[in-house]
Design a protein around this motif. Structure first.
Motif, PDB file in Angstrom:
ATOM      1  N   CYS A 171     -21.587 164.156  40.880  1.00  0.00           N
ATOM      2  CA  CYS A 171     -22.792 163.639  41.128  1.00  0.00           C
ATOM      3  C   CYS A 171     -23.159 162.332  40.383  1.00  0.00           C
ATOM      4  CB  CYS A 171     -23.830 164.623  41.116  1.00  0.00           C
ATOM      5  SG  CYS A 171     -23.800 165.822  42.340  1.00  0.00           S
ATOM      6  N   LYS A 172     -22.435 162.178  39.168  1.00  0.00           N
ATOM      7  CA  LYS A 172     -22.875 161.252  38.065  1.00  0.00           C
ATOM      8  C   LYS A 172     -22.303 160.111  38.581  1.00  0.00           C
ATOM      9  CE  LYS A 172     -19.346 161.415  34.430  1.00  0.00           C
ATOM     10  NZ  LYS A 172     -19.300 161.862  32.978  1.00  0.00           N
ATOM     11  N   GLN A 173     -21.248 159.977  39.486  1.00  0.00           N
ATOM     12  CA  GLN A 173     -20.664 158.704  39.990  1.00  0.00           C
ATOM     13  C   GLN A 173     -21.499 157.885  40.840  1.00  0.00           C
ATOM     14  OE1 GLN A 173     -17.629 158.379  38.642  1.00  0.00           O
ATOM     15  NE2 GLN A 173     -17.880 160.203  37.816  1.00  0.00           N
ATOM     16  N   GLY A 174     -21.648 156.532  40.380  1.00  0.00           N
ATOM     17  CA  GLY A 174     -22.518 155.622  40.886  1.00  0.00           C
ATOM     18  C   GLY A 174     -22.172 155.101  42.442  1.00  0.00           C
ATOM     19  N   LYS A 207     -16.979 155.488  46.433  1.00  0.00           N
ATOM     20  CA  LYS A 207     -15.816 155.531  46.164  1.00  0.00           C
ATOM     21  C   LYS A 207     -15.277 156.286  44.933  1.00  0.00           C
ATOM     22  CE  LYS A 207     -12.088 151.973  45.426  1.00  0.00           C
ATOM     23  NZ  LYS A 207     -11.772 150.611  45.207  1.00  0.00           N
ATOM     24  N   GLN A 208     -16.052 156.087  43.823  1.00  0.00           N
ATOM     25  CA  GLN A 208     -15.840 157.065  42.634  1.00  0.00           C
ATOM     26  C   GLN A 208     -15.951 158.662  43.011  1.00  0.00           C
ATOM     27  OE1 GLN A 208     -13.820 154.971  40.820  1.00  0.00           O
ATOM     28  NE2 GLN A 208     -14.883 156.127  39.298  1.00  0.00           N
ATOM     29  N   ARG A 209     -17.145 158.707  43.647  1.00  0.00           N
ATOM     30  CA  ARG A 209     -17.585 160.200  44.076  1.00  0.00           C
ATOM     31  C   ARG A 209     -16.214 160.757  44.745  1.00  0.00           C
ATOM     32  NH1 ARG A 209     -22.800 158.452  44.984  1.00  0.00           N
ATOM     33  NH2 ARG A 209     -22.398 158.331  46.992  1.00  0.00           N
ATOM     34  N   VAL A 210     -15.809 159.839  45.685  1.00  0.00           N
ATOM     35  CA  VAL A 210     -14.507 160.399  46.409  1.00  0.00           C
ATOM     36  C   VAL A 210     -13.432 160.572  45.600  1.00  0.00           C
ATOM     37  CG1 VAL A 210     -12.755 159.777  48.326  1.00  0.00           C
ATOM     38  CG2 VAL A 210     -15.158 159.634  48.568  1.00  0.00           C
ATOM     39  N   LYS A 211     -13.233 159.794  44.873  1.00  0.00           N
ATOM     40  CA  LYS A 211     -12.144 159.749  43.900  1.00  0.00           C
ATOM     41  C   LYS A 211     -12.211 161.101  43.103  1.00  0.00           C
ATOM     42  CE  LYS A 211     -10.125 157.783  39.839  1.00  0.00           C
ATOM     43  NZ  LYS A 211     -10.614 157.147  38.506  1.00  0.00           N
ATOM     44  N   ILE A 212     -13.395 161.342  42.507  1.00  0.00           N
ATOM     45  CA  ILE A 212     -13.603 162.581  41.274  1.00  0.00           C
ATOM     46  C   ILE A 212     -13.404 163.785  42.279  1.00  0.00           C
ATOM     47  CG2 ILE A 212     -15.155 163.799  40.172  1.00  0.00           C
ATOM     48  CD1 ILE A 212     -13.837 161.375  38.742  1.00  0.00           C
ATOM     49  N   THR A 213     -14.049 163.782  43.595  1.00  0.00           N
ATOM     50  CA  THR A 213     -14.089 164.988  44.408  1.00  0.00           C
ATOM     51  C   THR A 213     -12.553 165.383  44.816  1.00  0.00           C
ATOM     52  OG1 THR A 213     -16.315 164.222  45.464  1.00  0.00           O
ATOM     53  CG2 THR A 213     -14.762 166.020  46.613  1.00  0.00           C
ATOM     54  N   GLU A 214     -11.900 164.434  44.925  1.00  0.00           N
ATOM     55  CA  GLU A 214     -10.310 164.693  45.478  1.00  0.00           C
ATOM     56  C   GLU A 214      -9.607 165.320  44.154  1.00  0.00           C
ATOM     57  OE1 GLU A 214      -9.231 160.931  47.066  1.00  0.00           O
ATOM     58  OE2 GLU A 214      -9.626 161.331  49.036  1.00  0.00           O
ATOM     59  N   ALA A 270     -13.316 162.465  51.469  1.00  0.00           N
ATOM     60  CA  ALA A 270     -12.531 163.353  50.752  1.00  0.00           C
ATOM     61  C   ALA A 270     -12.046 164.208  51.601  1.00  0.00           C
ATOM     62  CB  ALA A 270     -13.421 163.809  49.808  1.00  0.00           C
ATOM     63  N   GLY A 271     -12.509 164.811  52.501  1.00  0.00           N
ATOM     64  CA  GLY A 271     -11.985 165.620  53.478  1.00  0.00           C
ATOM     65  C   GLY A 271     -12.103 167.172  52.988  1.00  0.00           C
ATOM     66  N   SER A 272     -13.304 167.673  53.401  1.00  0.00           N
ATOM     67  CA  SER A 272     -13.466 168.909  53.185  1.00  0.00           C
ATOM     68  C   SER A 272     -12.427 169.991  53.688  1.00  0.00           C
ATOM     69  CB  SER A 272     -14.814 169.622  53.783  1.00  0.00           C
ATOM     70  OG  SER A 272     -15.176 169.662  55.021  1.00  0.00           O
ATOM     71  N   GLU A 273     -11.711 169.482  54.583  1.00  0.00           N
ATOM     72  CA  GLU A 273     -10.500 170.368  55.330  1.00  0.00           C
ATOM     73  C   GLU A 273      -9.549 170.614  54.338  1.00  0.00           C
ATOM     74  OE1 GLU A 273      -9.660 166.147  55.888  1.00  0.00           O
ATOM     75  OE2 GLU A 273     -11.529 167.369  56.538  1.00  0.00           O
TER      76      GLU A 273
END
Length: 175
Positions: A79-82, A85-92, A132-135
């Motif tokens: 959540c802290k990612q601005g 693209k960064q949120r996707v990267k960290i989620t992955e 990110a793909g929750s699948e």
């Protein structure tokens, strides 16, 4: 100071999973069997409680708190990612770390990471999850599913114990 996230500090998801496993093993080593007994005892008048403080489960409580902190770290890091693209990267990255925890046999960290990914602030990030793909989490969520009295989890844990017993390498299973 430049902003850092867990992927910048740990480098790879595999390295993070190994570090988490080391932390889990260290924290588990402090928990004695008496803490489990005391944690589940309700009768303060029981002879085991005589002259003892009923709440001598500090190590066990600390271990549980650690899992909660890890879940919160996962959610915070995402959540802290601005940017999306960064949120996707960290989620992955966290999804990959969860997979590595599964492969290592560290189910406690796996459950904590999944809990962080399932927290409301993270699960509401629909645009992030579409990329990110929750699948990618389906197998991990099924393994940790609470349905049928955790039947899938117990089967997964049993398989991990069997696999660890037959391996010549490191045989760690953290339930």
């Amino acid at each position: 100071f430049p902003a850092t996230d867990v992927s910048g500090v740990c480098g790879t998801a595999s390295m993070l999973a190994q570090q988490l496993t080391g932390l889990e093993l260290e924290r588990m080593s402090y928990i004695g069997p008496e803490e489990f007994v005391l944690a589940f005892m309700r009768d303060v008048s029981h002879p085991l409680h005589q002259g003892k403080d009923v709440k001598k489960t500090n190590n066990l409580e600390s271990y549980v708190a650690w899992s909660c902190h890890l879940s919160q770290l996962v959610a915070t890091e995402i959540c802290k990612q601005g940017s999306k693209k960064q949120r996707v990267k960290i989620t992955e990255f966290w999804i990959e770390a969860a997979k590595e925890c599964f492969n290592i046999g560290n189910f406690n960290s796996l459950a904590a990471i999944l809990a962080g990914l399932n927290m409301a602030p993270v699960s509401r990030l629909t645009k992030t999850w579409s990329k990110a793909g929750s699948e990618r989490l389906v197998v991990l969520r099924q393994a940790m599913d609470s349905a049928a009295d955790y039947d899938n989890y117990r089967a997964t844990l049993k398989a991990a114990v069997w696999r660890a017993a037959g391996s010549s390498g490191q045989n760690i299973v953290i339930p």
